[in-house]
Write an enzyme that holds these catalytic residues in place. Structure first.
Site, mmCIF file in Angstrom:
data_model
loop_
_atom_site.group_PDB
_atom_site.id
_atom_site.type_symbol
_atom_site.label_atom_id
_atom_site.label_comp_id
_atom_site.label_asym_id
_atom_site.label_seq_id
_atom_site.Cartn_x
_atom_site.Cartn_y
_atom_site.Cartn_z
ATOM 1 N N HIS A 45 0.887 -0.624 0.031
ATOM 2 C CA HIS A 45 -0.236 0.415 -0.165
ATOM 3 C C HIS A 45 0.797 1.224 -0.059
ATOM 4 C CE1 HIS A 45 -2.238 2.680 0.634
ATOM 5 N NE2 HIS A 45 -2.719 2.980 2.213
ATOM 6 N N HIS B 261 3.398 6.959 5.711
ATOM 7 C CA HIS B 261 2.077 8.582 5.755
ATOM 8 C C HIS B 261 1.220 6.766 6.898
ATOM 9 C CE1 HIS B 261 0.474 5.245 2.971
ATOM 10 N NE2 HIS B 261 -0.995 5.722 3.405
ATOM 11 N N GLU C 1 1.753 6.008 12.720
ATOM 12 C CA GLU C 1 -0.750 5.893 13.410
ATOM 13 C C GLU C 1 0.020 4.305 13.421
ATOM 14 O OE1 GLU C 1 -4.311 6.365 11.126
ATOM 15 O OE2 GLU C 1 -3.628 7.210 10.477
ATOM 16 N N ASP C 2 0.663 3.615 12.242
ATOM 17 C CA ASP C 2 0.381 1.741 13.133
ATOM 18 C C ASP C 2 1.192 1.340 12.990
ATOM 19 O OD1 ASP C 2 -2.366 2.446 11.486
ATOM 20 O OD2 ASP C 2 -1.777 1.692 10.293
ATOM 21 N N ASP D 210 -3.485 8.623 -1.047
ATOM 22 C CA ASP D 210 -3.702 7.178 -0.538
ATOM 23 C C ASP D 210 -5.292 7.125 -0.371
ATOM 24 O OD1 ASP D 210 -3.867 6.307 1.938
ATOM 25 O OD2 ASP D 210 -4.046 7.629 2.955
#
Length: 624
Positions: free
Chosen positions: A59, A84, A88-89, A149
């Site tokens: 991705h 990106h 966050e992950d 995205d």
């Protein structure tokens, strides 16, 4: 047994496409930074897989490729595309991104990272939208990366559950596709719209897609003949250009069907012919476009009023082209777009192109000012509604009588135009002239209209005006005025419409507001029998407020009857007649006259004055 994909090979092949796209415009030192960003993303996302079962790193690679190749963003934006989702992950932090890739990349990644909160200002989704929009106060690049995205997420949405599909598709249709359009990313906007339409309304999408394919096959021969005729005509005149027939996408077709109320077969311009010519740098693209237009209209019949010049008057997102409608030999008007390769390239890459810098600065300046204004006002309109009303519609270009250009969202009214000029003109706008013709301030505007506003200091915003404006500036100005007005102590019953001086009674509502009724109002009688404890005495006195009323006049018809009634109302009583309807049958005239009064005693005096006119038999107040 199905063979397991070689994901390492797939990852290598796809990331190399990113590197190949960036290499011609990137130094070797910066290419190393780009590779380092990929390696960090690959390591960080190593344990993760997508819903499709593929490694998650595919991705970020896809987003980086869209950023690099389709949007042609700068190096740091492509690095941010790789990273990106890292903060966050995964356990990696913004501080680590900053130390390894610099504060610019860290800023981009931070904007792209959803902020987790215990309590959101509006909602998680809307707060995320606001975070993205606020970033435009400083930099437009995070929006471009986010669009890359979102584009990849939409391209792979089929792996999601239906409820998740609806959420993501709804966000896309409401927020991302209109934003892409505003940024001039026509192809991104079109793809996002259609992917959203496909997952929101699969039946409609499939049906229209099939109709397009059937129509394409049925029209292929004569459209190809029309295309070749244009191509041959241009070649004979020494002009080399690419001529293509392009069908509009299912969502565009569906939207036009909804707008015009047509079915597919009766919808005009389901396709268009695009002529793209190559223009040397510095050459006069407008002159070439007009030359092509002149050549074609010497050969084909032109539809009167069918030309739109988006070269001299580009859309606010920078789109340029010359549109004309020509009559094909099979008897149908065909929409033809004439543009240079540069114009087409700008339409593909949007406001990120070098040639569109003036549009970037103009649009961003306007956008930032409105965002700051929205942030400083707490009025009763939802944050996203304010933004979308101002920026997420196709625009129209209208003009003042002195030739000043005013850009407004499509379907704007004269009132929107007035407020765009100044709040004072909007507040006191009374009527207008559109292209020289008298018009209501509530009338809708079209591209190219010349609008002149006439004001009156006694005119002020009213609640009904909110229904006739769509821009944030107009909505906010009307809301502000109404909010600052003294709040009434009570409201009038909409059925009996009592006037000051009449016998009235108050009824306390569930929300503790007070509604006043005439004492003979059937609603008041019913409420008194059911909720007697809520009845309250009220002093209802005149305070300068005007109330609209209507009276019915019955009279023996005669010469000058209307003149005498009008003279009584307008000259003797000094009232403005809002409406006058008259019918006559068998010498009996029946008239309905509407005007405004301050109180019931004033209405009684007016009724008495009209009753004294020769021939008038009866005057009574019109009730529901």
């Amino acid at each position: 047994m199905e063979k397991t994909p070689n994901f390492e090979k797939i990852i290598e092949e796809r990331v190399n496409k990113v590197f190949d796209s960036m290499r011609p415009r990137t130094s070797e030192a910066d290419m190393k930074r780009l590779r380092d960003a990929f390696e960090l993303a690959k390591e960080a996302h190593a344990p993760q897989v997508r819903k499709t079962g593929e490694p998650y790193i595919l991705h970020p690679i896809a987003v980086a490729y869209i950023a690099a190749d389709e949007l042609r963003l700068d190096l740091n934006s492509v690095i941010a595309a790789f990273l990106h989702d890292v903060v966050e992950d995964t356990p990696h932090s913004i501080e680590e991104i900053d130390s390894r890739f610099g504060d610019d990349v860290a800023y981009l990644v931070n904007v792209l990272t959803k902020q987790e909160k215990k309590h959101y200002d509006m909602s998680k989704q809307v707060d995320n939208f606001k975070q993205m929009l606020n970033s435009m106060q400083r930099d437009i690049r995070p929006i471009f990366v986010k669009l890359a995205d979102r584009l990849h997420n939409m391209r792979t949405l089929s792996s999601m559950k239906p409820d998740k599909q609806m959420k993501i598709a709804g966000e896309t249709d409401y927020f991302y596709a209109p934003l892409a359009n505003r940024l001039g990313l026509y192809y991104v906007k079109t793809e996002l719209e259609n992917l959203s339409f496909r997952f929101r309304c699969p039946h409609d999408f499939d049906e229209i897609s099939q109709l397009i394919e059937v129509d394409r096959k049925q029209q292929a021969e004569r459209l190809e003949r029309f295309r070749r005729q244009i191509e041959a005509t241009l070649v004979e005149s020494g002009i080399t250009a690419e001529v293509r027939i392009e069908y509009r996408q299912p969502y565009s077709i569906w939207r036009k069907m909804q707008k015009y109320g047509d079915d597919f077969n009766h919808l005009k311009y389901r396709h268009y012919t695009e002529i793209t010519f190559k223009a040397p740098p510095g050459s006069d693209e407008k002159a070439t476009s007009l030359k092509i237009y002149s050549i074609l209209t010497d050969t084909f019949k032109e539809k009167p009023g069918g030309i739109s010049n988006y070269i001299d008057s580009p859309k606010e997102n920078g789109y340029q082209s010359l549109h004309v409608k020509l009559l094909a030999d099979f008897g149908r008007w065909q929409e033809v777009h004439i543009c240079s390769e540069r114009m087409a390239e700008d339409s593909h890459h949007g406001l990120g192109t070098r040639q569109s810098q003036e549009y970037i600065e103009r649009w961003l300046h306007k956008f930032r000012n409105v965002l700051r204004d929205i942030g400083s006002h707490e009025v009763g309109i939802d944050f996203m509604e304010k933004v979308t009303a101002s920026f997420y519609n196709d625009d129209i270009m209208v003009f003042t009588p002195h030739g000043k250009t005013i850009i407004l969202p499509q379907n704007s009214s004269v009132l929107d135009f007035a407020y765009e000029i100044s709040p004072e003109i909007g507040d006191h706008a009374k009527y207008a002239r559109i292209n020289g013709f008298l018009s209501s301030i509530k009338a809708s505007l079209r591209r190219g209209d010349v609008v002149e506003i006439f004001t009156d200091p006694s005119v002020h915003p009213t609640l009904d005006r909110l229904e006739n404006v769509i821009t944030y500036k107009a909505k906010n100005a009307i809301h502000t005025y109404l909010t600052n007005q003294p709040k009434p102590l009570f409201c009038r019953c909409g059925f009996c419409r009592p006037l000051p001086g009449e016998e009235v009674i108050g009824f306390r509502e569930e929300n503790d507001s007070l509604t006043i009724h005439k004492r003979d109002c059937p609603i008041a009688i019913r409420l008194a029998s059911q909720r007697g404890e809520r009845i309250q005495s009220v002093d209802y006195e005149a305070d300068g407020t005007l109330y609209p009323v209507s009276v019915t006049v019955t009279a023996v018809d005669r010469v000058h009857l209307f003149v005498d009634i009008a003279d009584c109302i307008s000259n003797k009583l000094k009232l403005n007649m809002d409406k006058y309807i008259s019918t006559c049958k068998d010498f009996i005239a029946t008239m309905e006259v509407s005007f405004s009064v301050h109180s019931y005693p004033e209405l009684e005096m007016i009724i008495k004055s009209i009753s004294m006119i020769d021939g008038v038999d009866e005057v009574k107040r019109k009730v529901n």
